[in-house]
Design a protein around this motif. Sequence first.
Motif, mmCIF file in Angstrom:
data_model
loop_
_atom_site.group_PDB
_atom_site.id
_atom_site.type_symbol
_atom_site.label_atom_id
_atom_site.label_comp_id
_atom_site.label_asym_id
_atom_site.label_seq_id
_atom_site.Cartn_x
_atom_site.Cartn_y
_atom_site.Cartn_z
ATOM 1 N N LEU A 47 0.824 -1.211 0.000
ATOM 2 C CA LEU A 47 0.000 0.000 0.000
ATOM 3 C C LEU A 47 0.853 1.254 0.000
ATOM 4 O O LEU A 47 0.466 2.274 -0.571
ATOM 5 N N LEU A 48 1.997 1.176 0.641
ATOM 6 C CA LEU A 48 2.894 2.333 0.702
ATOM 7 C C LEU A 48 3.549 2.604 -0.644
ATOM 8 O O LEU A 48 3.473 3.721 -1.183
ATOM 9 N N TYR A 49 4.195 1.591 -1.210
ATOM 10 C CA TYR A 49 4.905 1.715 -2.482
ATOM 11 C C TYR A 49 4.554 0.522 -3.374
ATOM 12 O O TYR A 49 5.318 -0.460 -3.451
ATOM 13 N N PRO A 50 3.426 0.563 -4.069
ATOM 14 C CA PRO A 50 2.979 -0.582 -4.867
ATOM 15 C C PRO A 50 4.010 -1.001 -5.917
ATOM 16 O O PRO A 50 4.536 -0.168 -6.654
ATOM 17 N N ALA A 51 4.301 -2.298 -5.971
ATOM 18 C CA ALA A 51 5.172 -2.942 -6.968
ATOM 19 C C ALA A 51 6.638 -2.550 -6.851
ATOM 20 O O ALA A 51 7.463 -3.046 -7.626
ATOM 21 N N VAL A 52 6.983 -1.696 -5.913
ATOM 22 C CA VAL A 52 8.373 -1.236 -5.812
ATOM 23 C C VAL A 52 9.305 -2.375 -5.400
ATOM 24 O O VAL A 52 10.427 -2.490 -5.926
ATOM 25 N N VAL A 53 8.869 -3.225 -4.479
ATOM 26 C CA VAL A 53 9.734 -4.319 -4.043
ATOM 27 C C VAL A 53 10.016 -5.272 -5.202
ATOM 28 O O VAL A 53 11.167 -5.631 -5.473
ATOM 29 N N GLU A 54 8.961 -5.671 -5.897
ATOM 30 C CA GLU A 54 9.125 -6.632 -6.989
ATOM 31 C C GLU A 54 9.972 -6.064 -8.134
ATOM 32 O O GLU A 54 10.875 -6.742 -8.647
ATOM 33 N N GLU A 55 9.697 -4.826 -8.533
ATOM 34 C CA GLU A 55 10.439 -4.255 -9.654
ATOM 35 C C GLU A 55 11.880 -3.925 -9.274
ATOM 36 O O GLU A 55 12.802 -4.090 -10.088
ATOM 37 N N SER A 56 12.088 -3.465 -8.046
ATOM 38 C CA SER A 56 13.456 -3.149 -7.617
ATOM 39 C C SER A 56 14.297 -4.406 -7.504
ATOM 40 O O SER A 56 15.487 -4.419 -7.872
ATOM 41 N N TYR A 57 13.696 -5.485 -7.009
ATOM 42 C CA TYR A 57 14.438 -6.745 -6.898
ATOM 43 C C TYR A 57 14.803 -7.271 -8.283
ATOM 44 O O TYR A 57 15.930 -7.739 -8.512
ATOM 45 N N ALA A 58 13.854 -7.177 -9.211
ATOM 46 C CA ALA A 58 14.144 -7.619 -10.581
ATOM 47 C C ALA A 58 15.273 -6.797 -11.188
ATOM 48 O O ALA A 58 16.186 -7.340 -11.841
ATOM 49 N N HIS A 59 15.244 -5.476 -10.985
ATOM 50 C CA HIS A 59 16.309 -4.630 -11.525
ATOM 51 C C HIS A 59 17.636 -4.945 -10.842
ATOM 52 O O HIS A 59 18.704 -4.952 -11.501
ATOM 53 N N HIS A 60 17.594 -5.190 -9.547
ATOM 54 C CA HIS A 60 18.805 -5.534 -8.796
ATOM 55 C C HIS A 60 19.485 -6.766 -9.383
ATOM 56 O O HIS A 60 20.715 -6.900 -9.343
ATOM 57 N N HIS A 61 18.681 -7.665 -9.978
ATOM 58 C CA HIS A 61 19.214 -8.883 -10.571
ATOM 59 C C HIS A 61 19.197 -8.827 -12.108
ATOM 60 O O HIS A 61 19.219 -9.871 -12.770
ATOM 61 N N HIS A 62 19.113 -7.593 -12.635
ATOM 62 C CA HIS A 62 19.201 -7.370 -14.085
ATOM 63 C C HIS A 62 18.113 -8.124 -14.855
ATOM 64 O O HIS A 62 18.348 -8.624 -15.953
ATOM 65 N N ALA A 63 16.916 -8.203 -14.257
ATOM 66 C CA ALA A 63 15.831 -8.957 -14.891
ATOM 67 C C ALA A 63 14.587 -8.108 -15.140
ATOM 68 O O ALA A 63 13.555 -8.646 -15.545
ATOM 69 N N LEU A 64 14.682 -6.800 -14.934
ATOM 70 C CA LEU A 64 13.514 -5.929 -15.128
ATOM 71 C C LEU A 64 13.446 -5.476 -16.574
ATOM 72 O O LEU A 64 14.392 -4.885 -17.104
ATOM 73 N N ARG A 65 12.335 -5.743 -17.213
ATOM 74 C CA ARG A 65 12.134 -5.313 -18.604
ATOM 75 C C ARG A 65 11.533 -3.914 -18.617
ATOM 76 O O ARG A 65 10.536 -3.641 -17.943
ATOM 77 N N CYS A 66 12.135 -3.040 -19.402
ATOM 78 C CA CYS A 66 11.667 -1.655 -19.489
ATOM 79 C C CYS A 66 10.912 -1.439 -20.803
ATOM 80 O O CYS A 66 11.180 -2.098 -21.807
ATOM 81 N N THR A 67 9.990 -0.495 -20.760
ATOM 82 C CA THR A 67 9.199 -0.153 -21.941
ATOM 83 C C THR A 67 9.487 1.288 -22.321
ATOM 84 O O THR A 67 9.089 2.208 -21.597
ATOM 85 N N PRO A 68 10.182 1.549 -23.408
ATOM 86 C CA PRO A 68 10.467 2.934 -23.808
ATOM 87 C C PRO A 68 9.189 3.715 -24.065
ATOM 88 O O PRO A 68 8.131 3.128 -24.359
ATOM 89 N N TRP A 69 9.293 5.034 -23.999
ATOM 90 C CA TRP A 69 8.126 5.878 -24.202
ATOM 91 C C TRP A 69 7.445 5.593 -25.530
ATOM 92 O O TRP A 69 6.221 5.532 -25.606
ATOM 93 N N ALA A 70 8.207 5.396 -26.583
ATOM 94 C CA ALA A 70 7.619 5.187 -27.907
ATOM 95 C C ALA A 70 6.697 3.976 -27.912
ATOM 96 O O ALA A 70 5.615 3.993 -28.520
ATOM 97 N N ALA A 71 7.076 2.903 -27.194
ATOM 98 C CA ALA A 71 6.236 1.704 -27.140
ATOM 99 C C ALA A 71 4.984 1.963 -26.311
ATOM 100 O O ALA A 71 3.883 1.497 -26.652
#
Length: 478
Positions: free
Chosen positions: A370-394
């Motif tokens: 409730l405090l920071y939705p999805a921040v734990v999951e996305e930060s952990y994925a990025h920490h392990h180089h597994a977070l997929r990003c979506t550029p603005w154009a997409a």
Amino acid sequence: MRSLVLIGHGSHLNPESSAAVYAYADLLRQRGLFDEVVEGYWKEEPSLRQVLKTVRYTDVTVIPMFISEGYFTETVIPRELGLGHQGPVPPQGVARVIGGRTVRYTLPYGVHPRMSEVILARAREAYPAINADDTALIVLGHGTTRNENSSKIVHQNAERLREGGEFAEVHTFFLDQEPKVVGWRQQVKAKNVVLVPFFASEGWHTLETIPEDIGLTGEVTVFESDLEAEPGSQPDYAQTVYYSKPVGTHPAIAEVIIQLAEDAHGASAQGDVERGHQEAWNALLQLASDTLRLGEVIVRPVEGMFELRHALDEGKANEGLRTVVTPEGVGEQVRLDERGEYRPVHTLRSLARGWRAVLCERDLPRALHLLYPAVVEESYAHHHHALRCTPWAATARRQTGIYAKVQKATPQQVESVSNDVCGGCLKTRLWAGEALHQTFFSGVPGGIPCAEACTLLVAEMREEVTGKRGQGAVAAHD
């Protein structure tokens, strides 16, 4: 092990828009029929693009908390969730495997046959003295010219109630299509009129638009006869309108949700804990066992429990802070800033001070969600180089309806508006090419990735492209 996800529209402007979804989620948690109940939104957090990352189990049922089929349930929600489905949803729903999870997507709750019972219950609340001789019922829908299914369910419920014979007349009117509610007096002849909004939540339309459009002054409004009106154009006697609460906030909706979830097609044989999600939260709990700085808060162990407080309140005595002991209590502290203004994006640097939460280990994940939705999951994925990003154009290419205009935004407009909107946010814009080398999992409190432009930025970009930014035009489309 099953996760239930309730999808609401939400709002960038009005915290009440999501109140009904939060209320039903809390009610269903208390019922204990699902191992987890999570909320997701189009205009709030966690967003539709994030919400499946936040669920713990591999068996997921997604119910759109919408009053009818239409553009959002057939186009926007399936698209944003990545269901690979567009168009009408079959009665048994749609089942897909997404990221190792079996995701079952159902029809919106508003099309369930029991909704006519809910309309009748709302009518009786507003006017207990309903009489088949002198009482008319108006079922008021939103309507849209973009999808005819939006109004179909309103007509179907009206027909069921007409067949029930409890009203002298049953009419359907709409805000955005014919017949429009502003002309109700030309068609409704009964002296007593019960108006039931077929809307999912209490919000801008039910609280402001509808009353203003037809001149309601409260729960009961008397419309005097207009002696100068043309003969037959409206009754030559007074009519009393009893205005009910929207059907979507009635307690009986919880039973409809449960029925939809139980009937959903394509359940996996046995749900389990999703491994990546579990790893992220295990790592978070390990950090919190000492002292964790996450965004604007500090999490630390206290006598077998966990305490959360604003980092700027670190040395303040407990007696000087409001103490909350439930995840929902944390949610109440973070929705508004210290000026009482709404925070649709929770990672904005505007978290209110003056509170502390004391929670057990079981409740800590829900509170941080409730405090920071999805921040734990996305930060952990990025920490392990597994977070997929979506550029603005997409992101821009994916938009439809009124937001398709953002595809015309120039690079200069994208840079200018995103600097303005995102300047007060804790996140680093990976979607815009910014670099984030460390996250809070490596001890950097502000190390929070932003994998994709949020819907607030998309909405502001639309206003920029249309030349309406700063003129309050967002409200009209929220």
